[in-house]
Design an enzyme around this catalytic site. Structure first.
Site, PDB file in Angstrom:
ATOM      1  N   TYR A   1     -13.984 -22.212 -25.240  1.00  0.00           N
ATOM      2  CA  TYR A   1     -13.906 -23.697 -25.047  1.00  0.00           C
ATOM      3  C   TYR A   1     -13.008 -24.444 -26.028  1.00  0.00           C
ATOM      4  O   TYR A   1     -13.178 -24.037 -27.217  1.00  0.00           O
ATOM      5  CB  TYR A   1     -15.528 -24.144 -25.310  1.00  0.00           C
TER       6      TYR A   1
ATOM      7  N   ARG B   1      14.222   5.853  -8.017  1.00  0.00           N
ATOM      8  CA  ARG B   1      13.219   6.328  -8.588  1.00  0.00           C
ATOM      9  C   ARG B   1      12.436   7.546  -7.582  1.00  0.00           C
ATOM     10  O   ARG B   1      11.539   8.163  -7.780  1.00  0.00           O
ATOM     11  CB  ARG B   1      11.902   5.247  -8.753  1.00  0.00           C
TER      12      ARG B   1
ATOM     13  N   ALA C   1       0.847  -1.373  -0.134  1.00  0.00           N
ATOM     14  CA  ALA C   1      -0.075   0.020   0.039  1.00  0.00           C
ATOM     15  C   ALA C   1       0.821   1.324   0.071  1.00  0.00           C
ATOM     16  O   ALA C   1       0.597   2.094  -0.878  1.00  0.00           O
ATOM     17  CB  ALA C   1      -0.840   0.036   1.217  1.00  0.00           C
TER      18      ALA C   1
ATOM     19  N   SER D   1       8.616  -3.656   0.138  1.00  0.00           N
ATOM     20  CA  SER D   1       7.853  -4.343  -1.051  1.00  0.00           C
ATOM     21  C   SER D   1       8.103  -5.655  -1.523  1.00  0.00           C
ATOM     22  O   SER D   1       8.802  -6.203  -2.391  1.00  0.00           O
ATOM     23  CB  SER D   1       8.429  -3.595  -2.217  1.00  0.00           C
TER      24      SER D   1
ATOM     25  N   GLU E   1       9.617   3.188   7.233  1.00  0.00           N
ATOM     26  CA  GLU E   1       9.403   1.683   7.536  1.00  0.00           C
ATOM     27  C   GLU E   1      10.016   1.151   8.781  1.00  0.00           C
ATOM     28  O   GLU E   1      11.459   1.328   8.775  1.00  0.00           O
ATOM     29  CB  GLU E   1       9.661   0.938   6.295  1.00  0.00           C
TER      30      GLU E   1
ATOM     31  N   ARG F   1       4.410   9.745  -9.836  1.00  0.00           N
ATOM     32  CA  ARG F   1       4.177   9.792 -11.438  1.00  0.00           C
ATOM     33  C   ARG F   1       3.189  10.939 -11.786  1.00  0.00           C
ATOM     34  O   ARG F   1       3.405  11.539 -12.665  1.00  0.00           O
ATOM     35  CB  ARG F   1       3.320   8.401 -11.673  1.00  0.00           C
TER      36      ARG F   1
ATOM     37  N   CYS G   1       2.473 -12.908   0.140  1.00  0.00           N
ATOM     38  CA  CYS G   1       1.606 -13.921  -0.477  1.00  0.00           C
ATOM     39  C   CYS G   1       2.418 -15.099  -0.735  1.00  0.00           C
ATOM     40  O   CYS G   1       2.070 -16.138  -1.072  1.00  0.00           O
ATOM     41  CB  CYS G   1       0.808 -13.482  -1.706  1.00  0.00           C
TER      42      CYS G   1
ATOM     43  N   ARG H   1     -26.769 -21.953 -15.244  1.00  0.00           N
ATOM     44  CA  ARG H   1     -27.912 -22.230 -16.179  1.00  0.00           C
ATOM     45  C   ARG H   1     -28.904 -23.077 -15.228  1.00  0.00           C
ATOM     46  O   ARG H   1     -29.795 -22.837 -15.151  1.00  0.00           O
ATOM     47  CB  ARG H   1     -27.366 -23.235 -17.019  1.00  0.00           C
TER      48      ARG H   1
ATOM     49  N   ASN I   1      -2.633  -2.886  -2.795  1.00  0.00           N
ATOM     50  CA  ASN I   1      -1.857  -2.062  -4.294  1.00  0.00           C
ATOM     51  C   ASN I   1      -2.934  -1.176  -4.688  1.00  0.00           C
ATOM     52  O   ASN I   1      -2.567  -0.047  -5.155  1.00  0.00           O
ATOM     53  CB  ASN I   1      -1.543  -2.954  -5.004  1.00  0.00           C
TER      54      ASN I   1
HETATM   55  C1  LIG Z   1       1.194 -15.788   4.299  1.00  0.00           C
HETATM   56  C2  LIG Z   1       0.327 -14.709   3.943  1.00  0.00           C
HETATM   57  C3  LIG Z   1      -0.096 -14.915   2.482  1.00  0.00           C
HETATM   58  C4  LIG Z   1      -0.712 -13.926   1.734  1.00  0.00           C
HETATM   59  N1  LIG Z   1      -1.387 -14.478   0.369  1.00  0.00           N
HETATM   60  C5  LIG Z   1      -2.251 -13.427  -0.214  1.00  0.00           C
HETATM   61  C6  LIG Z   1      -2.667 -13.720  -1.459  1.00  0.00           C
HETATM   62  O1  LIG Z   1      -2.159 -14.826  -1.897  1.00  0.00           O
HETATM   63  N2  LIG Z   1      -3.292 -12.831  -2.043  1.00  0.00           N
HETATM   64  C7  LIG Z   1      -3.661 -11.518  -1.689  1.00  0.00           C
HETATM   65  O2  LIG Z   1      -4.319 -10.734  -2.023  1.00  0.00           O
HETATM   66  N3  LIG Z   1      -3.207 -11.380  -0.354  1.00  0.00           N
HETATM   67  C8  LIG Z   1      -2.381 -12.122   0.331  1.00  0.00           C
HETATM   68  N4  LIG Z   1      -1.727 -11.960   1.438  1.00  0.00           N
HETATM   69  C9  LIG Z   1      -2.335 -10.688   2.314  1.00  0.00           C
HETATM   70  C10 LIG Z   1      -1.306  -9.473   1.721  1.00  0.00           C
HETATM   71  O3  LIG Z   1       0.141  -9.797   2.061  1.00  0.00           O
HETATM   72  C11 LIG Z   1      -1.541  -8.147   2.603  1.00  0.00           C
HETATM   73  O4  LIG Z   1      -2.746  -7.699   2.254  1.00  0.00           O
HETATM   74  C12 LIG Z   1      -0.630  -7.014   2.246  1.00  0.00           C
HETATM   75  O5  LIG Z   1       0.849  -7.302   2.579  1.00  0.00           O
HETATM   76  C13 LIG Z   1      -1.087  -5.764   2.775  1.00  0.00           C
HETATM   77  O6  LIG Z   1      -0.056  -4.726   2.352  1.00  0.00           O
HETATM   78  P1  LIG Z   1      -0.078  -3.276   3.367  1.00  0.00           P
HETATM   79  O7  LIG Z   1       1.093  -2.670   2.657  1.00  0.00           O
HETATM   80  O8  LIG Z   1      -1.381  -2.990   3.566  1.00  0.00           O
HETATM   81  O9  LIG Z   1       0.543  -3.925   4.785  1.00  0.00           O
HETATM   82  P2  LIG Z   1       1.626  -4.736   5.144  1.00  0.00           P
HETATM   83  O10 LIG Z   1       2.284  -5.643   4.086  1.00  0.00           O
HETATM   84  O11 LIG Z   1       1.549  -5.278   6.446  1.00  0.00           O
HETATM   85  O12 LIG Z   1       2.758  -3.396   5.335  1.00  0.00           O
HETATM   86  C14 LIG Z   1       2.925  -2.520   6.235  1.00  0.00           C
HETATM   87  C15 LIG Z   1       4.107  -2.163   6.506  1.00  0.00           C
HETATM   88  O13 LIG Z   1       4.187  -1.120   7.558  1.00  0.00           O
HETATM   89  C16 LIG Z   1       5.092  -1.192   8.304  1.00  0.00           C
HETATM   90  N5  LIG Z   1       4.711  -0.465   9.767  1.00  0.00           N
HETATM   91  C17 LIG Z   1       3.553  -0.659  10.528  1.00  0.00           C
HETATM   92  N6  LIG Z   1       3.786   0.039  11.329  1.00  0.00           N
HETATM   93  C18 LIG Z   1       4.493   0.906  11.135  1.00  0.00           C
HETATM   94  C19 LIG Z   1       5.228   2.312  11.989  1.00  0.00           C
HETATM   95  N7  LIG Z   1       4.320   2.501  12.867  1.00  0.00           N
HETATM   96  N8  LIG Z   1       6.038   2.825  11.267  1.00  0.00           N
HETATM   97  C20 LIG Z   1       6.639   2.488  10.385  1.00  0.00           C
HETATM   98  N9  LIG Z   1       6.336   1.407   9.506  1.00  0.00           N
HETATM   99  C21 LIG Z   1       5.510   0.694  10.055  1.00  0.00           C
HETATM  100  C22 LIG Z   1       5.325  -2.572   8.586  1.00  0.00           C
HETATM  101  O14 LIG Z   1       6.506  -3.217   9.041  1.00  0.00           O
HETATM  102  C23 LIG Z   1       5.120  -3.189   7.321  1.00  0.00           C
HETATM  103  O15 LIG Z   1       6.271  -3.336   6.449  1.00  0.00           O
HETATM  104  C24 LIG Z   1      -1.036 -12.661   2.210  1.00  0.00           C
HETATM  105  C25 LIG Z   1      -0.687 -12.528   3.613  1.00  0.00           C
HETATM  106  C26 LIG Z   1       0.142 -13.352   4.354  1.00  0.00           C
HETATM  107  C27 LIG Z   1       0.805 -13.138   5.583  1.00  0.00           C
END
Ligand SMILES: Cc1cc2nc3c(=O)[nH]c(=O)nc-3n(C[C@H](O)[C@H](O)[C@H](O)COP(=O)(O)OP(=O)(O)OC[C@H]3O[C@@H](n4cnc5c(N)ncnc54)[C@H](O)[C@@H]3O)c2cc1C
Length: 469
Positions: free
Chosen positions: A440, A75, A13, A44, A38, A23, A48, A456, A315
């Site tokens: 198909y 970037r 996100a 990044s 972070e 961009r 998943c 259907r 994303n």
């Molecule tokens: C095992 C597993 C499998 C998954 N499989 C799928 C899948 O197949 N398909 C799918 O769509 N989704 C899947 N997901 C979910 C997906 O990984 C998450 O939805 C996604 O990572 C969310 O992204 P985000 O950036 O919102 O949060 P996060 O990935 O949680 O990133 C948040 C970041 O913020 C940082 N942070 C937190 N608090 C602070 C702070 N106070 N100060 C600074 N940094 C901070 C954290 O360290 C982290 O790096 C899976 C998740 C797991 C764990």
């Protein structure tokens, strides 16, 4: 003037927001300085992909990194790893930061993006007296978790685990059970309700039967309520009601909790799931944006708040936030709850897809529903790869609109859910889906796609109903 954008969290996100903001700014001539804080040492990466790394499909943790810190910086993003935001002052427009080396700081912002994600739920039974997880018990959430799991599974702690328990029967539990089984562990899955609680129980039961066929012991309708610790202090067994299951390792797959604490302390509202409540432009306050797992989302149809912590939404929402903060005007179009997972181990290959509400969820808001499970095959019956597929259709009786779908079946089943998601997205009826021009050829599908056959049959059921009235 240059505006200062501060992003909290450098995963899907946060980095989508950061890049999209740059961009759009480049396109419109706006001047932005983008700083990302972070707290971990990673950016990044694909959480998943973690289960597949454990299972042995992915060569290294590095392969899961979509973009390195250096690539982000090239970037134009000022990415600071090991920098935790510990407080937000919305009036003074500053964030207090604690650095990994113990230093503290204070970062000003004109615009703020909260993208702090989620953490794995950790129940009290998983913690030792010192408040840390019992050795051998761990969630699978971060790249560090992945590395720790891999070391454990490869016997780094001086003992090769032979028995593994997975607590939680959702998609992460299922994917972890696959990894355990493929690594040769005697695997037990313990789940409160039916396996895959995001499906109706009749469809979840089909998944459970496949797990059992593969050799997983499944305790459904059971909850882990404690662990026994061995002489060395590591976990030795899991207690679930009357059951005591020997366990060298225990994986926690008990759901995600939004990291919304610092935003809530700053006065930003959180909803009933504990997530932030952005509007469709991902805005939570003037010049403050939020995206991803730290947020609740809105259902595309019906507009209910839901918590669907998935990378696919993180994303897209990050991109929307980044575009809008740089002067654009776009909207996140809502969620249907579309998801896919699978389990392939022990000679079994089952794929699972779901979209829209379950029957119980839909019944809360719509009175007159019809649901039907149709069994067919993934390809022409005479082809060697043909395998069974069950498609459950949920439709509104009066409008005949497709409301939801769940799929459980062999190879080639899961991604078919996207046909249903597209149809629901566009408000199509079951008749529309049955008449659609879908592809198909014998290796890929029967003449009518299983999704169409199911729609259907549902349409026929509705016709029969109205004829009988
Ligand atoms: C095992 C597993 C499998 C998954 N499989 C799928 C899948 O197949 N398909 C799918 O769509 N989704 C899947 N997901 C979910 C997906 O990984 C998450 O939805 C996604 O990572 C969310 O992204 P985000 O950036 O919102 O949060 P996060 O990935 O949680 O990133 C948040 C970041 O913020 C940082 N942070 C937190 N608090 C602070 C702070 N106070 N100060 C600074 N940094 C901070 C954290 O360290 C982290 O790096 C899976 C998740 C797991 C764990």
């Amino acid at each position: 003037v240059t505006e200062r954008v501060l992003v909290l969290g450098a995963d899907g996100a946060g980095m989508s927001a950061a890049h999209q903001a740059l961009r759009v700014a480049a396109r419109t001539g706006r001047r932005l300085e983008v700083v990302v804080l972070e707290r971990s040492g990673h950016t990044s990466y694909s959480a998943c992909g973690l289960p597949y790394w454990l299972a042995g499909d992915v060569a290294s943790g590095d392969a899961l990194v979509a973009r390195t810190a250096a690539e982000h910086r090239e970037r134009g993003i000022d990415l600071r790893l090991g920098a935790e935001a510990v407080g937000i002052d919305l009036d003074r427009r500053r964030v207090s930061v604690r650095y990994v080396d113990g230093a503290a700081g204070d970062e000003p912002f004109d615009q703020l993006v909260v993208a702090t994600g989620s953490r794995a739920a950790v129940p009290p039974w998983a913690l030792a007296a010192d408040g840390r997880p019992v050795p051998g018990v761990r969630a699978l959430r971060t790249l560090d978790d992945g590395a720790a799991w891999l070391a454990t599974l490869e016997g780094a702690a001086g003992r090769q685990p032979r028995t593994g328990v997975v607590a939680g029967g959702g998609y992460i539990g299922l994917e972890t059970a696959e990894a355990f089984l493929r690594r040769g562990l005697d695997t037990t899955l313990v789940t409160r309700g039916e396996v895959m609680g995001s499906l109706d129980p009749d469809m979840g039961a089909r998944v459970r039967q496949e797990l059992v066929k593969a050799g997983v012991t499944v305790l459904h309708g059971s909850e882990v309520d404690g662990v026994d610790v061995g002489a060395g202090g590591a976990v030795a067994a899991v207690l679930a009601g009357a059951h005591r299951i020997p366990a060298d390792v225990v994986a926690l797959g008990l759901g995600a909790v939004p990291n919304s604490g610092i935003a809530a302390e700053a006065g930003l509202a959180v909803g009933s799931f504990g997530g932030l409540l952005p509007d469709a432009r991902q805005q939570v306050a003037d010049g403050v944006w939020a995206a991803g797992d730290c947020c609740e989302s809105t259902e595309r149809h019906g507009g209910r708040r839901v918590y669907v912590p998935l990378g696919t939404h993180a994303n897209k929402q990050g991109r929307v936030a980044g575009e809008n903060l740089a002067g654009g005007d776009v909207r996140f179009a809502g969620v249907l709850g579309t998801a896919i997972t699978g389990f392939a181990a022990g000679g079994v290959h089952v794929e699972i897809g779901r979209t829209g509400p379950t029957l119980a969820q839909a019944a809360e808001v719509a009175a007159d529903l019809v649901s039907l499970v149709t069994e067919s095959s993934t390809s022409a019956g005479y082809m060697p790869q043909s395998s069974p597929i069950a498609v459950k259709v949920l439709a509104d009786r009066r409008s005949r609109r497709l409301i939801g779908m769940q799929i459980v079946g062999g190879p080639g089943s899961g991604k078919r859910i996207d046909t249903a998601a597209a149809a629901i997205w566009g408000g199509m009826t079951v008749d529309d889906v049955a008449a659609m021009d879908l592809s198909y050829a014998p290796p890929f599908s029967p003449v009518f796609d299983p999704v169409q056959i199911a729609c259907r049959r549902t349409a026929d059921l509705l016709d029969g109903d109205s004829a009988g009235r």
